[in-house]
Scaffold this active site. Structure first.
Site, PDB file in Angstrom:
ATOM      1  N   TRP A   3     -11.730  11.929   8.507  1.00 40.36           N
ATOM      2  CA  TRP A   3     -10.281  11.690   8.662  1.00 40.36           C
ATOM      3  C   TRP A   3      -9.872  10.434   7.919  1.00 40.36           C
ATOM      4  O   TRP A   3     -10.623   9.465   7.849  1.00 40.36           O
ATOM      5  CB  TRP A   3      -9.907  11.531  10.134  1.00 40.36           C
ATOM      6  CG  TRP A   3      -8.475  11.128  10.251  1.00 40.36           C
ATOM      7  CD1 TRP A   3      -7.370  11.890   9.925  1.00 40.36           C
ATOM      8  CD2 TRP A   3      -7.972   9.829  10.614  1.00 40.36           C
ATOM      9  NE1 TRP A   3      -6.233  11.167  10.104  1.00 40.36           N
ATOM     10  CE2 TRP A   3      -6.538   9.898  10.509  1.00 40.36           C
ATOM     11  CE3 TRP A   3      -8.553   8.642  11.019  1.00 40.36           C
ATOM     12  CZ2 TRP A   3      -5.712   8.815  10.800  1.00 40.36           C
ATOM     13  CZ3 TRP A   3      -7.731   7.553  11.291  1.00 40.36           C
ATOM     14  CH2 TRP A   3      -6.337   7.670  11.207  1.00 40.36           C
ATOM     15  N   ARG A  53     -13.397  -5.613   3.905  1.00 39.66           N
ATOM     16  CA  ARG A  53     -12.272  -5.418   4.832  1.00 39.66           C
ATOM     17  C   ARG A  53     -12.627  -5.670   6.291  1.00 39.66           C
ATOM     18  O   ARG A  53     -11.840  -5.354   7.177  1.00 39.66           O
ATOM     19  CB  ARG A  53     -11.752  -3.988   4.693  1.00 39.66           C
ATOM     20  CG  ARG A  53     -11.255  -3.670   3.335  1.00 39.66           C
ATOM     21  CD  ARG A  53      -9.820  -3.267   3.166  1.00 39.66           C
ATOM     22  NE  ARG A  53      -9.245  -2.399   4.129  1.00 39.66           N
ATOM     23  CZ  ARG A  53      -8.163  -2.739   4.833  1.00 39.66           C
ATOM     24  NH1 ARG A  53      -7.659  -3.945   4.709  1.00 39.66           N
ATOM     25  NH2 ARG A  53      -7.629  -1.886   5.671  1.00 39.66           N
ATOM     26  N   TYR A  79      -3.314  11.528   5.493  1.00 40.94           N
ATOM     27  CA  TYR A  79      -3.474  10.211   6.094  1.00 40.94           C
ATOM     28  C   TYR A  79      -2.374   9.258   5.618  1.00 40.94           C
ATOM     29  O   TYR A  79      -1.978   9.295   4.448  1.00 40.94           O
ATOM     30  CB  TYR A  79      -4.842   9.601   5.726  1.00 40.94           C
ATOM     31  CG  TYR A  79      -4.795   8.141   6.028  1.00 40.94           C
ATOM     32  CD1 TYR A  79      -4.561   7.214   5.021  1.00 40.94           C
ATOM     33  CD2 TYR A  79      -4.805   7.704   7.351  1.00 40.94           C
ATOM     34  CE1 TYR A  79      -4.403   5.880   5.314  1.00 40.94           C
ATOM     35  CE2 TYR A  79      -4.649   6.373   7.651  1.00 40.94           C
ATOM     36  CZ  TYR A  79      -4.430   5.460   6.636  1.00 40.94           C
ATOM     37  OH  TYR A  79      -4.256   4.153   6.944  1.00 40.94           O
ATOM     38  N   GLU A 119     -13.349  -1.700   6.891  1.00 36.01           N
ATOM     39  CA  GLU A 119     -12.624  -1.823   8.171  1.00 36.01           C
ATOM     40  C   GLU A 119     -13.394  -1.192   9.317  1.00 36.01           C
ATOM     41  O   GLU A 119     -13.229  -1.585  10.459  1.00 36.01           O
ATOM     42  CB  GLU A 119     -11.238  -1.194   8.063  1.00 36.01           C
ATOM     43  CG  GLU A 119     -11.220   0.295   7.911  1.00 36.01           C
ATOM     44  CD  GLU A 119      -9.805   0.833   7.758  1.00 36.01           C
ATOM     45  OE1 GLU A 119      -9.044   0.312   6.932  1.00 36.01           O
ATOM     46  OE2 GLU A 119      -9.470   1.767   8.503  1.00 36.01           O
ATOM     47  N   ASP A 143      -5.182   3.778  -0.059  1.00 32.41           N
ATOM     48  CA  ASP A 143      -6.286   4.014   0.865  1.00 32.41           C
ATOM     49  C   ASP A 143      -6.709   5.482   0.787  1.00 32.41           C
ATOM     50  O   ASP A 143      -5.940   6.377   1.146  1.00 32.41           O
ATOM     51  CB  ASP A 143      -5.826   3.689   2.299  1.00 32.41           C
ATOM     52  CG  ASP A 143      -6.990   3.598   3.279  1.00 32.41           C
ATOM     53  OD1 ASP A 143      -6.774   3.045   4.378  1.00 32.41           O
ATOM     54  OD2 ASP A 143      -8.101   4.051   2.944  1.00 32.41           O
ATOM     55  N   HIS A 160      -9.207   6.625   2.379  1.00 31.79           N
ATOM     56  CA  HIS A 160      -9.577   6.865   3.790  1.00 31.79           C
ATOM     57  C   HIS A 160     -10.818   7.745   3.909  1.00 31.79           C
ATOM     58  O   HIS A 160     -10.842   8.725   4.662  1.00 31.79           O
ATOM     59  CB  HIS A 160      -8.391   7.470   4.548  1.00 31.79           C
ATOM     60  CG  HIS A 160      -8.270   6.920   5.937  1.00 31.79           C
ATOM     61  ND1 HIS A 160      -8.673   7.621   7.047  1.00 31.79           N
ATOM     62  CD2 HIS A 160      -7.819   5.744   6.391  1.00 31.79           C
ATOM     63  CE1 HIS A 160      -8.465   6.909   8.140  1.00 31.79           C
ATOM     64  NE2 HIS A 160      -7.945   5.747   7.764  1.00 31.79           N
ATOM     65  N   GLU A 202      -4.054  -7.397   5.336  1.00 30.63           N
ATOM     66  CA  GLU A 202      -3.203  -6.262   5.703  1.00 30.63           C
ATOM     67  C   GLU A 202      -2.317  -6.692   6.861  1.00 30.63           C
ATOM     68  O   GLU A 202      -2.774  -7.342   7.815  1.00 30.63           O
ATOM     69  CB  GLU A 202      -4.052  -5.074   6.121  1.00 30.63           C
ATOM     70  CG  GLU A 202      -3.252  -3.861   6.553  1.00 30.63           C
ATOM     71  CD  GLU A 202      -4.127  -2.664   6.863  1.00 30.63           C
ATOM     72  OE1 GLU A 202      -5.361  -2.809   6.806  1.00 30.63           O
ATOM     73  OE2 GLU A 202      -3.590  -1.602   7.163  1.00 30.63           O
ATOM     74  N   ARG A 215       0.863  -1.172   0.000  1.00 30.95           N
ATOM     75  CA  ARG A 215       0.000   0.000   0.000  1.00 30.95           C
ATOM     76  C   ARG A 215       0.898   1.219   0.000  1.00 30.95           C
ATOM     77  O   ARG A 215       1.829   1.304   0.806  1.00 30.95           O
ATOM     78  CB  ARG A 215      -0.899   0.003   1.250  1.00 30.95           C
ATOM     79  CG  ARG A 215      -1.934   1.095   1.250  1.00 30.95           C
ATOM     80  CD  ARG A 215      -2.626   1.259   2.575  1.00 30.95           C
ATOM     81  NE  ARG A 215      -1.895   2.163   3.448  1.00 30.95           N
ATOM     82  CZ  ARG A 215      -2.424   2.680   4.546  1.00 30.95           C
ATOM     83  NH1 ARG A 215      -3.665   2.351   4.903  1.00 30.95           N
ATOM     84  NH2 ARG A 215      -1.729   3.512   5.309  1.00 30.95           N
ATOM     85  N   GLU A 264      -9.037   1.805  -1.676  1.00 33.37           N
ATOM     86  CA  GLU A 264      -9.736   1.503  -0.416  1.00 33.37           C
ATOM     87  C   GLU A 264     -10.482   2.715   0.118  1.00 33.37           C
ATOM     88  O   GLU A 264     -10.014   3.846   0.039  1.00 33.37           O
ATOM     89  CB  GLU A 264      -8.716   1.043   0.604  1.00 33.37           C
ATOM     90  CG  GLU A 264      -9.273   0.797   1.977  1.00 33.37           C
ATOM     91  CD  GLU A 264      -8.216   0.451   2.985  1.00 33.37           C
ATOM     92  OE1 GLU A 264      -7.084   0.133   2.568  1.00 33.37           O
ATOM     93  OE2 GLU A 264      -8.491   0.523   4.185  1.00 33.37           O
TER      94      GLU A 264
HETATM   95  C1  CS2 Z   1      -6.151   2.310   7.821  1.00 29.42           C
HETATM   96  C2  CS2 Z   1      -5.874   2.306   9.294  1.00 29.42           C
HETATM   97  O1  CS2 Z   1      -4.936   0.305   7.782  1.00 29.42           O
HETATM   98  C3  CS2 Z   1      -5.791   0.989   7.195  1.00 29.42           C
HETATM   99  O2  CS2 Z   1      -6.339   0.684   6.135  1.00 29.42           O
HETATM  100  O3  CS2 Z   1      -7.405   2.714   7.430  1.00 29.42           O
HETATM  101  O4  CS2 Z   1      -4.619   2.850   9.484  1.00 29.42           O
HETATM  102  C4  CS2 Z   1      -6.863   3.053  10.150  1.00 29.42           C
HETATM  103  O5  CS2 Z   1      -6.741   4.432   9.902  1.00 29.42           O
HETATM  104  C5  CS2 Z   1      -6.581   2.763  11.618  1.00 29.42           C
HETATM  105  O6  CS2 Z   1      -6.598   1.380  11.801  1.00 29.42           O
HETATM  106  C6  CS2 Z   1      -7.598   3.439  12.500  1.00 29.42           C
HETATM  107  O7  CS2 Z   1      -7.392   3.047  13.841  1.00 29.42           O
HETATM  108 MG    MG Z   2      -7.994   1.807   5.647  1.00 29.07          MG
END
Ligand code: CS2
Ligand code: MG
Length: 402
Positions: free
Chosen positions: A402, A283, A159, A262, A210, A212, A339, A147, A236
């Site tokens: 975020w 995810r 991010y 996630e 990502d 995000h 991941e 990634r 993602e």
């Molecule tokens: C992210 C994470 O790993 C990922 O794909 O989205 O870093 C996420 O921001 C954190 O797990 C949040 O606690």
């Molecule tokens: Mg993520």
């Protein structure tokens, strides 16, 4: 086989973790990860104040009934706190069952469907060239999937750009750090990052990114289309997924594979995304989506629609979750990728484990149960320290994702 003891262990070996430990009358114990980044004590309290009193005396063998008892019995269903607590109980009971049956968890889930589990690591940098170097570091380490996240010209922060090469932890102590954001600057920049990565590493390397949750569906459609020449493994969280139908707009415009989930905690969060084939990877994780028992349901629904798994595995999911995830990944038919963000050495000392990384692949090991333990005396040396995930504002100050 009655549960006679249950405890919540909160520790902070570099970052906060919440672990549930259940012990049976035979002295067999199981572990479950209950870590919810930035809201850890909410889950610790849910377990200590409401779940543990009802667990003592229950038959540890009744995993499905226990899951249903705490899901339906709460009346107030779903949500990250409730489902992380249920996940911890579920994972600990599967750990116990594996130990009692003297079998690694994946054998209880139907055995191995593959020899090992493809994982991806996180390469990041303040700009394109630093990110390219970080990716080269991961390739040298054997990763076949990376990634890539980079700082964005003109933005002070963004991010996914970590401190150091292998370690990224977004939570910061005492108060939420404030990030600032420009979708325009981001969208104008990201295609050049992947053009450069493909030029450097060619077409074989799996590249992931990502977003995000930061774009609108149409912005995500534009980015997905502009990234098509670089054939990403996945894009993602392109847009917030509470509005599952919003992904129809993205799907209409781009073939770039999409991954989401996630932050989901039940099958209902992704049912439409899966059934309408609006995504390619789901995810959801052991720790946040109700444990092994519920994650299997999500994966089975996804299999019907040719959606593959791609479980979250950031540093804020403990080695207990990583161990459980790898057993699940080894066995589930429609596995996609896992991941894997390496934890700190101090975390690995608190949570000794059997899982191994080798040449871009991982295996959970063949220890009975999860193959993960917790050194309680060592954990006690790392007391909880409040930490928050960042918040994100647009350049004009408007709150954003975020
Ligand atoms: C992210 C994470 O790993 C990922 O794909 O989205 O870093 C996420 O921001 C954190 O797990 C949040 O606690
Ligand atoms: Mg993520």
């Amino acid at each position: 086989m009655k549960i006679v003891d249950a405890k919540v262990i909160v520790c902070c070996p570099g970052r906060n973790f919440v672990t549930l430990k259940l012990t049976t009358e035979d002295g067999v114990y199981g572990l479950g990860d209950a870590t919810l980044n930035g809201r850890e004590l909410a889950v610790a309290s849910y377990l200590k104040d409401y779940v543990i009193p009802l667990l003592i005396g229950r038959d540890a063998r009744r995993i499905e009934d226990t899951w249903q008892y705490f899901y339906k019995g709460a009346y107030w269903r779903r949500g990250p706190v409730t489902m992380s607590a249920i996940a911890a109980v579920d994972t600990a009971l599967w750990d116990i069952k594996g130990k009692v049956m003297n079998a690694p968890l994946y054998q209880l889930l139907g055995g191995a469907s593959r020899d090992a589990v493809l994982v991806y690591g996180h390469a990041s940098g303040s700009g394109i060239e630093e990110t390219v170097q970080a990716a080269a570091h991961y390739i040298k380490g054997g990763y076949k999937a990376i990634r890539a996240q980079s700082g964005i010209p003109g933005l002070p922060s963004t991010y996914g750009v970590g401190r150091g090469v292998m370690y990224y932890e977004p939570a910061e102590k005492d108060a939420p750090p404030e990030n600032s954001w420009s979708s325009e600057a981001y969208m104008n920049f990201v295609p050049s990052l992947f053009a450069r990565l493909r030029k450097e590493f060619g077409n074989e390397l799996h590249l992931l990114h990502d977003v995000h949750h930061r774009l609108t569906p149409m912005e995500a459609a534009r980015l997905g289309k502009e990234l098509e020449p670089h054939h990403l493994f996945w894009l993602e969280d392109p847009t917030p997924a509470e509005l599952q139908e919003g992904f129809r707009l993205i799907r209409q415009h781009t073939t770039t594979p999409l991954a989401v989930g996630e932050v989901f905690n039940t099958i209902y969060d992704c049912q439409q995304l899966i059934q309408e084939q609006l995504i390619d990877y789901i995810r959801t994780t052991v720790v946040h989506a109700g444990g092994i028992t519920h994650l299997r349901r999500i994966a089975n629904l996804a299999e019907m629609y040719q959606v593959r798994t791609g479980s979250h595995g950031a540093t804020d999911l403990s080695p207990v979750c990583m161990g459980a995830a790898l057993h699940f990944d080894l066995s589930v038919h429609n596995f996609g990728i896992q991941e894997y963000m390496k934890h700190t050495d101090e975390t690995d000392r608190v949570f000794p484990h059997a899982y191994k990384f080798e040449n871009g692949l991982m295996h959970p090991g063949d220890a009975p149960g999860l193959g993960v333990d917790i050194e309680e005396e060592l954990a006690a040396k790392y007391p909880y320290a409040v930490a928050y995930l960042p918040v994100n504002r647009k350049l004009d100050g408007t709150m954003h994702n975020w």
